[in-house]
Design an enzyme around this catalytic site. Structure first.
Site, PDB file in Angstrom:
ATOM      1  N   ALA A  68       4.743   0.911   0.671  1.00 12.65           N
ATOM      2  CA  ALA A  68       5.907   1.567  -0.014  1.00 12.65           C
ATOM      3  C   ALA A  68       5.479   3.138  -0.498  1.00 12.65           C
ATOM      4  O   ALA A  68       4.497   3.267  -0.909  1.00 12.65           O
ATOM      5  CB  ALA A  68       5.675   0.880  -1.371  1.00 12.65           C
ATOM      6  N   VAL A  91       0.687  -1.266   0.126  1.00  9.56           N
ATOM      7  CA  VAL A  91      -0.064  -0.044  -0.017  1.00  9.56           C
ATOM      8  C   VAL A  91       1.025   1.289  -0.046  1.00  9.56           C
ATOM      9  O   VAL A  91       1.666   1.129   0.469  1.00  9.56           O
ATOM     10  CB  VAL A  91      -0.914  -0.087   1.113  1.00  9.56           C
ATOM     11  CG1 VAL A  91      -1.955  -1.073   1.157  1.00  9.56           C
ATOM     12  CG2 VAL A  91      -0.284   0.012   2.573  1.00  9.56           C
ATOM     13  N   ASP A  92       0.312   2.211  -0.653  1.00 11.57           N
ATOM     14  CA  ASP A  92       0.940   3.629  -0.599  1.00 11.57           C
ATOM     15  C   ASP A  92       0.745   4.210   0.672  1.00 11.57           C
ATOM     16  O   ASP A  92      -0.334   3.847   1.205  1.00 11.57           O
ATOM     17  CB  ASP A  92       0.553   4.425  -1.690  1.00 11.57           C
ATOM     18  CG  ASP A  92       1.374   5.863  -1.967  1.00 11.57           C
ATOM     19  OD1 ASP A  92       2.530   5.817  -1.481  1.00 11.57           O
ATOM     20  OD2 ASP A  92       0.810   6.546  -2.496  1.00 11.57           O
ATOM     21  N   LYS A  93       1.253   5.149   1.241  1.00  9.33           N
ATOM     22  CA  LYS A  93       0.797   6.096   2.357  1.00  9.33           C
ATOM     23  C   LYS A  93       0.149   7.141   2.439  1.00  9.33           C
ATOM     24  O   LYS A  93      -1.006   7.023   2.672  1.00  9.33           O
ATOM     25  CB  LYS A  93       2.243   6.544   3.008  1.00  9.33           C
ATOM     26  CG  LYS A  93       1.902   7.242   4.215  1.00  9.33           C
ATOM     27  CD  LYS A  93       3.224   7.978   4.700  1.00  9.33           C
ATOM     28  CE  LYS A  93       3.642   9.124   4.194  1.00  9.33           C
ATOM     29  NZ  LYS A  93       2.585  10.201   4.216  1.00  9.33           N
TER      30      LYS A  93
END
Length: 632
Positions: free
Chosen positions: A459, A311-313
């Site tokens: 990531a 997952v992106d932040k």
């Protein structure tokens, strides 16, 4: 008409069988009575068997030996050995089973039919002179203004240009609580206005609307075959001729025609063939009703194997915009409110993204924020402003005459926050800090994924310190920061090389390479992105992270249901075969048990239609309340 013909055949055949029984019981054993009873039984077999024979012939024309052919051969064979009751029972039960199967399959597709039924047909167009006309949707063009009143359906995708109201978006996002809409908000065709009045500028009409794209996507997904289904169809293609050959050999060597015909009946792989598609249709239909679009059966199977989620932040685990988090007083002559008010007034002259966070933070605390008289941004350092005759600065220590203690700044920076001094006339009076805060629903979603045995990997392109703080607060399994798109691609490849089945949650732009490489690409908040609806393997229509563990959990349940149903189908055939070899199982009993197994696997698959969406909202709400208390 089609349903009437299907059930009409079953009804007429059933009545003929009952009439034959009555006549046989009342004829007193006379030859005429027995002949009449047999004739009614043959008629019952012919009525029920004719549609089955037509279906078998149509399959033979394309060189396919179908289940229907097994039934026809068994029924005709039973007539030749004068076993009229067995012939009528086999065809009647098969026809009844087909009718019930069709009815229950229609039930599993109800989510799609509900979507189709929810599509609007007319709109109230607002003319330039203020008058209104009720028009068909095809008469509208992009840019037209439509009026939506309380209790009416939103006819188009568009933007609200005026008005305020609550819109029920359950048909699009699966959300049960109406969404508040005001000027600038997006609305979707097929949703319902539950309060207020809206004027909407049309953007997407008819086939161009989000609802139409969802319907198209669900249609394709329900028809898409899983790998297991494709294998079973290939298996059935060879299995059915094998059953016919085995029955022929048994008949030849045993000289028992009835035994051979019974083997034909019990060998029907109906439950085996129907067990997978009905599960896929039910699973995809249930998820669509809850605002989760799964691309098809193959992706459903793959999703069930996912054991790592990348997952992106920003915007996924966090809210995606900075918020005021801390106000610290360094000079006892000022209160916390005064420090924040001065900082906010100075930032009214700044265009920096962090300035908006400070201003919003002040307004949220009830402080009045007036424009400054004069200001000068200092590149890379902050801003200087004249506030009530005093020089107020917000930014780095370089804007101050005296270097203050850095302990407060360093401590906040270590927490992944961006901290700035607030100074008056060259002297520091306080510190304000902003950060991209964690979404209220993220902790519950992460826990739900980890409870399912799924590794959660972040990531992000953000700074390492910021990423580490967010990852630590959420308890993530791996944290990767300062990553470029190609780095995310390599991370996905590395996880796959470690044996993981990877789902990637991304925005579809910077993350395109990683999304393409991942086993499952997930788009979140896809209701406002037609491209995401079409391209993502899983599209979460609402911008709600807990929908991800729900989708993966539903995929696992669907695959478990498929496997369980396959087991029931194989066990049924094995038990019936044993019953035939040991004696006691006739053609009619075999067909009855066979059809019962078909209905059983359908009933089990239909359990997937039960509402199971749980998003741990009480947990999320308690976290929000806790944060609000800490801020007071």
């Amino acid at each position: 008409m089609k349903n009437w013909k299907t059930w009409g055949v079953v009804g007429v055949s059933g009545l003929l069988i009952i009439a034959s029984w009555i006549l046989g019981a009342t004829a007193g054993g006379t030859v005429a009575g027995e002949l009449s009873a047999d004739a009614l039984m043959i008629a019952a077999a012919a009525v029920a068997g004719y549609p089955i024979a037509v279906s078998a012939w149509q399959a033979l024309r394309i060189r396919m030996i179908s289940i229907d052919l097994l039934v026809v051969v068994a029924a005709v064979g039973a007539l030749f050995i004068n076993n009229y009751w067995e012939s009528a029972a086999v065809t009647f039960l098969f026809a009844l089973g087909k009718a019930l199967e069709r009815a229950t399959m229609n039930r599993t597709r109800k989510a799609l039919s509900d979507l189709v039924d929810s599509a609007p047909e007319t709109a109230t167009k607002l003319n330039e002179d203020g008058s209104t006309d009720t028009v068909e949707l095809w008469e509208l063009i992009p840019g037209d203004i439509v009026l939506v009143r309380n209790g009416e359906q939103v006819p188009v995708d568009g933007k609200v240009i005026s008005g305020h109201g609550g819109v029920d978006e359950a048909s699009i996002t699966g959300e049960s609580v109406p969404a508040e809409k005001a000027e600038g908000s997006e609305v979707f065709a097929g949703t319902w206005l539950r309060s207020g009045v809206l004027r909407v500028e049309a953007v997407g009409i008819g086939a161009d609307s989000t609802l139409a794209k969802i319907i198209h996507r669900v249609e394709d997904a329900q028809d898409d075959k899983a790998r297991t289904q494709t294998f079973m169809e290939k298996f059935a293609k060879w299995y059915t001729p094998g059953v016919m050959l085995a029955a022929l050999l048994v008949g030849v060597f045993s000289q028992n025609v009835e035994l051979a015909l019974t083997l034909l009946v019990i060998g029907c792989p109906g439950a085996l063939v129907i067990s997978i598609p009905v599960s896929i249709v039910a699973g995809i239909g249930r998820s669509a009703k809850d605002g989760v679009l799964i691309k098809g059966g193959e992706y459903l199977e793959t999703s069930a194997k996912v054991d790592a989620v990348v997952v992106d932040k920003t915007g996924t685990l966090t809210n995606g915009r900075p918020e005021l988090t801390d106000v610290t007083v360094l000079d006892d002559a000022y209160t916390e409110g005064e420090v924040l008010a001065l900082a906010a007034r100075a930032e009214t002259a700044s265009e920096h993204p962090l300035a908006d966070a400070i201003i919003r933070g002040a307004e949220d605390r009830g402080l009045k924020v007036e424009l400054v008289e004069k200001a000068q941004p200092v590149m890379g350092k902050g801003i200087r402003a004249q506030v009530d005759g005093r020089e107020v600065v917000v930014g780095s220590a370089e804007l101050l005459d005296h270097t203050p203690a850095e302990e407060q700044i360093l401590q906040l920076n270590d927490q992944g926050k961006t901290a700035m001094y607030v100074g008056v006339d060259g002297r520091a009076i306080g510190v304000v800090a902003v950060a991209d805060t964690i979404r209220a629903d993220a902790p519950a979603a992460i826990r739900a994924l980890q409870d399912k045995g799924i590794k959660v990997v972040m990531a992000t392109g953000d700074a390492r310190l910021v990423a580490l703080n967010v990852g630590a607060e959420l308890g993530l399994d791996e944290i990767h920061a300062e990553m470029m798109p190609e780095d995310k691609l390599e991370l996905v490849k590395e996880l796959q090389a470690r044996g993981h089945t990877v789902a990637m949650v991304g925005d579809g732009v910077n993350d395109t390479p990683a999304l393409a490489q991942a086993d499952i690409g997930v788009a979140m908040g896809a209701a406002g992105s037609p491209a995401a609806i079409e391209t993502a393997d899983i599209a979460l229509m609402a911008d709600r992270l807990p929908r991800l563990p729900y989708a993966l959990g539903l995929a696992k349940r669907t695959v478990r249901t498929m496997r369980f149903n396959i087991g029931i189908a194989l066990l049924t055939v094995a038990v019936l075969l044993a019953g035939v070899l040991l004696g006691g199982v006739t053609m009619s009993i075999g067909m009855l048990v066979h059809e019962a197994s078909v209905l059983l696997v359908i009933a089990i698959a239909m359990l997937l239609l039960r509402p199971t969406l749980r998003e741990e909202m009480p947990v999320a709400q308690s976290m929000v309340a806790e944060r609000e208390m800490l801020e007071v």
